[in-house]
Design a protein around this motif. Sequence first.
Motif, short mmCIF file in Angstrom:
data_model
loop_
_atom_site.label_atom_id
_atom_site.label_comp_id
_atom_site.label_asym_id
_atom_site.label_seq_id
_atom_site.Cartn_x
_atom_site.Cartn_y
_atom_site.Cartn_z
N ARG A 139 31.84 42.73 34.80
CA ARG A 139 30.56 42.73 34.09
C ARG A 139 29.91 44.10 34.15
O ARG A 139 28.81 44.31 33.66
CB ARG A 139 29.62 41.69 34.72
N ARG A 140 30.61 45.06 34.77
CA ARG A 140 30.18 46.45 34.87
C ARG A 140 28.85 46.59 35.61
O ARG A 140 28.00 47.41 35.26
CB ARG A 140 30.09 47.07 33.48
N GLU A 141 28.68 45.78 36.69
CA GLU A 141 27.54 45.98 37.56
C GLU A 141 27.69 47.28 38.34
O GLU A 141 26.72 47.83 38.85
CB GLU A 141 27.39 44.80 38.52
N ALA A 142 28.93 47.74 38.45
CA ALA A 142 29.23 49.06 39.01
C ALA A 142 30.50 49.55 38.33
O ALA A 142 31.26 48.77 37.75
CB ALA A 142 29.43 48.97 40.53
N ASP A 143 30.71 50.87 38.37
CA ASP A 143 31.93 51.43 37.80
C ASP A 143 33.08 51.37 38.81
O ASP A 143 34.22 51.06 38.46
CB ASP A 143 31.69 52.89 37.38
N ILE A 144 32.76 51.71 40.05
CA ILE A 144 33.76 51.76 41.12
C ILE A 144 33.18 51.04 42.33
O ILE A 144 31.98 51.14 42.60
CB ILE A 144 34.10 53.22 41.49
N ALA A 145 34.01 50.31 43.05
CA ALA A 145 33.54 49.60 44.23
C ALA A 145 34.49 49.85 45.40
O ALA A 145 35.70 49.92 45.22
CB ALA A 145 33.44 48.10 43.96
N VAL A 146 33.91 49.99 46.58
CA VAL A 146 34.66 50.02 47.83
C VAL A 146 34.52 48.63 48.45
O VAL A 146 33.40 48.19 48.75
CB VAL A 146 34.13 51.10 48.79
N ARG A 147 35.65 47.94 48.60
CA ARG A 147 35.62 46.56 49.06
C ARG A 147 36.45 46.40 50.33
O ARG A 147 37.47 47.04 50.49
CB ARG A 147 36.13 45.62 47.97
N MET A 148 35.98 45.47 51.16
CA MET A 148 36.66 45.18 52.42
C MET A 148 37.52 43.93 52.32
O MET A 148 37.96 43.39 53.33
CB MET A 148 35.64 45.04 53.56
N VAL A 149 37.73 43.46 51.10
CA VAL A 149 38.64 42.35 50.83
C VAL A 149 39.47 42.71 49.61
O VAL A 149 39.03 43.49 48.76
CB VAL A 149 37.88 41.02 50.57
N ARG A 150 40.66 42.16 49.52
CA ARG A 150 41.52 42.44 48.37
C ARG A 150 40.89 41.86 47.09
O ARG A 150 40.55 40.67 47.06
CB ARG A 150 42.91 41.84 48.57
N PRO A 151 40.73 42.66 46.06
CA PRO A 151 40.16 42.15 44.80
C PRO A 151 41.07 41.10 44.18
O PRO A 151 42.29 41.22 44.20
CB PRO A 151 40.07 43.40 43.92
N ARG A 152 40.47 40.06 43.62
CA ARG A 152 41.23 38.98 42.98
C ARG A 152 41.14 39.02 41.46
O ARG A 152 41.89 38.34 40.79
CB ARG A 152 40.71 37.63 43.48
N GLN A 153 40.20 39.80 40.93
CA GLN A 153 40.02 39.83 39.49
C GLN A 153 41.12 40.66 38.82
O GLN A 153 41.65 41.60 39.40
CB GLN A 153 38.66 40.43 39.14
N GLU A 154 41.46 40.27 37.62
CA GLU A 154 42.39 41.05 36.82
C GLU A 154 41.63 42.16 36.10
O GLU A 154 40.41 42.25 36.17
CB GLU A 154 43.11 40.15 35.82
N ARG A 155 42.37 43.03 35.42
CA ARG A 155 41.81 44.13 34.65
C ARG A 155 41.12 45.15 35.54
O ARG A 155 40.20 45.85 35.11
CB ARG A 155 40.85 43.65 33.57
N LEU A 156 41.54 45.25 36.79
CA LEU A 156 41.00 46.25 37.69
C LEU A 156 42.09 47.21 38.12
O LEU A 156 43.23 46.82 38.38
CB LEU A 156 40.38 45.60 38.93
N VAL A 157 41.74 48.50 38.21
CA VAL A 157 42.59 49.48 38.86
C VAL A 157 42.22 49.44 40.33
O VAL A 157 41.04 49.51 40.69
CB VAL A 157 42.35 50.88 38.29
N MET A 158 43.19 49.31 41.23
CA MET A 158 42.87 49.18 42.64
C MET A 158 43.86 49.94 43.51
O MET A 158 45.04 50.04 43.18
CB MET A 158 42.84 47.70 43.04
N ARG A 159 43.34 50.49 44.60
CA ARG A 159 44.18 51.18 45.58
C ARG A 159 43.76 50.76 46.98
O ARG A 159 42.58 50.85 47.34
CB ARG A 159 44.02 52.69 45.45
N LYS A 160 44.72 50.30 47.75
CA LYS A 160 44.44 50.01 49.16
C LYS A 160 44.42 51.33 49.92
O LYS A 160 45.36 52.13 49.84
CB LYS A 160 45.50 49.08 49.73
#
Length: 295
Positions: A139-160
């Motif tokens: 929903r673009r509440e933010a452009d980039i997020a630092v998360r402490m759990v593995r993202p479950r949503q699709e359409r995301l670029v993610m790096r552990k």
Amino acid sequence: MTKNIAWEYYRSLLAVLNHGSLSAAARALGITQPTAGRHIAALEQELGVALFTRSQQGLLPTDTALALRPHAQAMAHTASLMERAAANAGEGVAGVVRISASEVVGVEVLPPILARLRERHPALVVELVLSNQVQDLLRREADIAVRMVRPRQERLVMRKVGVIEVGLFAHRDYLVRHGEPVQVADLANHALIGYDTPSALVRSADGNWQAFSRDRFALCCDSDLAQLALIRAGAGIGGCQTLLAAKDPALRRVLPDAFTLPLETWVTMHEDLRASLGCRAAFDALVAGLQAYAA
């Protein structure tokens, strides 16, 4: 309904809902009070409903106005996104990047990373959103997020970027006054610092962390930054990232074998932003900086 109702009517509606009066809404929007009043009257006419009633306390919203609030907020958010997208469309690393992180990570970990990013790209504007609630990147509440759990949503670029461990810590002065617990049962004799409302991370913990629960806390707060401040002040025993505690020789870990919580840490971004040089530069800087921190 197929009416093309002007966006500024909803903008004025949201301002009145947020500020409680036409005059305050007008000041917030940079328009005159009569203009704000005309917007509300025109919106009521277009919708065929009353949105506010007058009282001694000011304008009171009707149920219809309250029902419209989340939709008006979504429209305001979309307008902000359009402005940022336009600003980021130029050449070079510039524009605005909105980064979401938890309070502790945002205050204790990200500042030097963002400082280096701005040194390399001075035309880049960083909006840092500190919240322990997970921001919705789709929903673009933010452009980039630092998360402490593995993202479950699709359409995301993610790096552990690594695993950050959380353990129980106390200030050495607290331990001098109250003694150090040598077994889990000893925590019953100590002041425990913890959450008020359990988060997803809390609910995912198991094992002996169940002995560190809401009904046992002497000090409760949902701000992890406030919890850290209380630990540093010697108020009791609470959870802290081991990497942060290692930087403060006054903090001592207690019951390390019984209490450990490894948190996978990820940097995530909406896939549509890969073409934005500013977002790409911020994403890469966060990945490199957090990998160095977690190493």
